[in-house]
Design a protein around this motif. Structure first.
Motif, mmCIF file in Angstrom:
data_model
loop_
_atom_site.group_PDB
_atom_site.id
_atom_site.type_symbol
_atom_site.label_atom_id
_atom_site.label_comp_id
_atom_site.label_asym_id
_atom_site.label_seq_id
_atom_site.Cartn_x
_atom_site.Cartn_y
_atom_site.Cartn_z
ATOM 1 N N SER A 187 0.841 -1.203 0.000
ATOM 2 C CA SER A 187 0.000 0.000 0.000
ATOM 3 C C SER A 187 0.874 1.250 0.000
ATOM 4 O O SER A 187 0.587 2.218 -0.714
ATOM 5 N N LEU A 188 1.921 1.225 0.788
ATOM 6 C CA LEU A 188 2.853 2.349 0.876
ATOM 7 C C LEU A 188 3.509 2.605 -0.488
ATOM 8 O O LEU A 188 3.574 3.745 -0.957
ATOM 9 N N LEU A 189 3.967 1.552 -1.134
ATOM 10 C CA LEU A 189 4.631 1.695 -2.433
ATOM 11 C C LEU A 189 3.665 2.188 -3.506
ATOM 12 O O LEU A 189 4.051 2.959 -4.391
ATOM 13 N N CYS A 190 2.409 1.791 -3.423
ATOM 14 C CA CYS A 190 1.411 2.331 -4.345
ATOM 15 C C CYS A 190 1.283 3.835 -4.146
ATOM 16 O O CYS A 190 1.219 4.600 -5.118
ATOM 17 N N GLY A 191 1.255 4.276 -2.895
ATOM 18 C CA GLY A 191 1.180 5.707 -2.604
ATOM 19 C C GLY A 191 2.361 6.469 -3.176
ATOM 20 O O GLY A 191 2.212 7.566 -3.718
ATOM 21 N N VAL A 192 3.556 5.886 -3.081
ATOM 22 C CA VAL A 192 4.756 6.512 -3.655
ATOM 23 C C VAL A 192 4.570 6.693 -5.156
ATOM 24 O O VAL A 192 4.782 7.782 -5.702
ATOM 25 N N LEU A 193 4.163 5.634 -5.830
ATOM 26 C CA LEU A 193 4.003 5.704 -7.291
ATOM 27 C C LEU A 193 2.886 6.649 -7.712
ATOM 28 O O LEU A 193 3.013 7.354 -8.723
ATOM 29 N N MET A 194 1.815 6.689 -6.939
ATOM 30 C CA MET A 194 0.721 7.608 -7.273
ATOM 31 C C MET A 194 1.181 9.058 -7.154
ATOM 32 O O MET A 194 0.879 9.891 -8.005
ATOM 33 N N TYR A 195 1.914 9.359 -6.102
ATOM 34 C CA TYR A 195 2.417 10.722 -5.940
ATOM 35 C C TYR A 195 3.348 11.081 -7.092
ATOM 36 O O TYR A 195 3.242 12.162 -7.680
ATOM 37 N N ILE B 270 2.612 8.411 -15.236
ATOM 38 C CA ILE B 270 1.347 7.675 -15.317
ATOM 39 C C ILE B 270 1.521 6.435 -16.178
ATOM 40 O O ILE B 270 1.136 5.330 -15.781
ATOM 41 N N ILE B 271 2.107 6.605 -17.351
ATOM 42 C CA ILE B 271 2.239 5.506 -18.308
ATOM 43 C C ILE B 271 3.126 4.384 -17.768
ATOM 44 O O ILE B 271 2.906 3.216 -18.063
ATOM 45 N N VAL C 2 1.388 11.716 -10.393
ATOM 46 C CA VAL C 2 0.673 13.002 -10.415
ATOM 47 C C VAL C 2 1.657 14.165 -10.444
ATOM 48 O O VAL C 2 1.472 15.134 -11.187
ATOM 49 N N LYS C 3 2.720 14.080 -9.666
ATOM 50 C CA LYS C 3 3.704 15.163 -9.634
ATOM 51 C C LYS C 3 4.361 15.347 -11.006
ATOM 52 O O LYS C 3 4.513 16.481 -11.483
ATOM 53 N N LEU C 4 4.727 14.251 -11.635
ATOM 54 C CA LEU C 4 5.325 14.360 -12.970
ATOM 55 C C LEU C 4 4.320 14.912 -13.983
ATOM 56 O O LEU C 4 4.695 15.691 -14.860
ATOM 57 N N TYR C 5 3.051 14.526 -13.845
ATOM 58 C CA TYR C 5 2.024 15.096 -14.716
ATOM 59 C C TYR C 5 1.962 16.620 -14.529
ATOM 60 O O TYR C 5 1.890 17.370 -15.494
ATOM 61 N N GLN C 6 2.003 17.063 -13.278
ATOM 62 C CA GLN C 6 1.985 18.502 -12.999
ATOM 63 C C GLN C 6 3.209 19.205 -13.595
ATOM 64 O O GLN C 6 3.152 20.393 -13.892
#
Length: 190
Positions: free
Chosen positions: A111-119, A133-134, A122-126
């Protein structure tokens, strides 16, 4: 109401991706197709808990974050219940997935590692790139990382509630905040 509307829309996008994970037999294809959900969420500025929680220490929108979480969870679970009416095979696939969840350090780390990747996604998208994302979304899916909003969709399809959802929520948020902390003052360079 705008926050809740955008949270429901994000929940719809994640539920479609989760549905794809259950019905598409090719893991690589379903993982890649799941990226459409986060691309849509980012492009339309929708509200996804796992995409917002890593930024809450900057924007201080705690109350909004909890509303986003509730909107995502309710939408994901209700759509999961709706999907459960499509076929018994779908219910069985979701139940099999949910049955593997447990209260172990490994589940929390996933769960923690998923949170890292999600951040990171999104940050790279910004910062102007969709590579986070890809690459990041298929990575978390293929590694079996735990995404709380996708998990609640699987629970809805399986017609159950699993207490590991709380671990996934805490882990996703902790992972996002952890990577935010270590990267918060770094600038993106080309």
């Amino acid at each position: 109401m705008d926050t809740l509307r955008k949270s429901i829309a994000a929940g719809i996008m994640i539920s479609i991706g989760a549905y794809g994970i259950l019905v598409i037999e090719n893991n690589y294809a379903s993982a890649l197709l799941f990226t459409l959900g986060l691309l849509t969420i980012c492009k339309l500025k929708l509200n996804l808990f796992t995409g917002k929680c890593g930024f809450v220490l900057e924007n201080k929108k705690w109350r909004e974050l909890w509303l986003i979480l509730l909107g995502n969870l309710a939408t994901g679970y209700l759509l999961g219940l709706a999907y459960s009416t499509i076929s018994f095979e779908l219910v069985d696939a979701a139940a099999a997935k949910v049955s593997t969840w447990n209260f172990t350090p490994g589940f929390f780390i996933k769960s923690l590692l998923c949170g890292v990747l999600m951040y990171i996604a999104v940050k790279l998208y910004q910062c102007g790139t969709i590579l986070g994302i890809i690459i990041g979304i298929p990575l978390f899916i293929l590694c079996g990382f735990q995404h709380c909003i996708a998990n609640v969709v699987y629970m809805g399809v399986a017609r159950t509630i699993h207490p590991s959802l709380l671990i996934a929520i805490v882990g996703n948020m902790a992972g996002s905040l952890l990577i935010w902390y270590f990267t918060r003052d770094l600038s993106i360079t080309e």
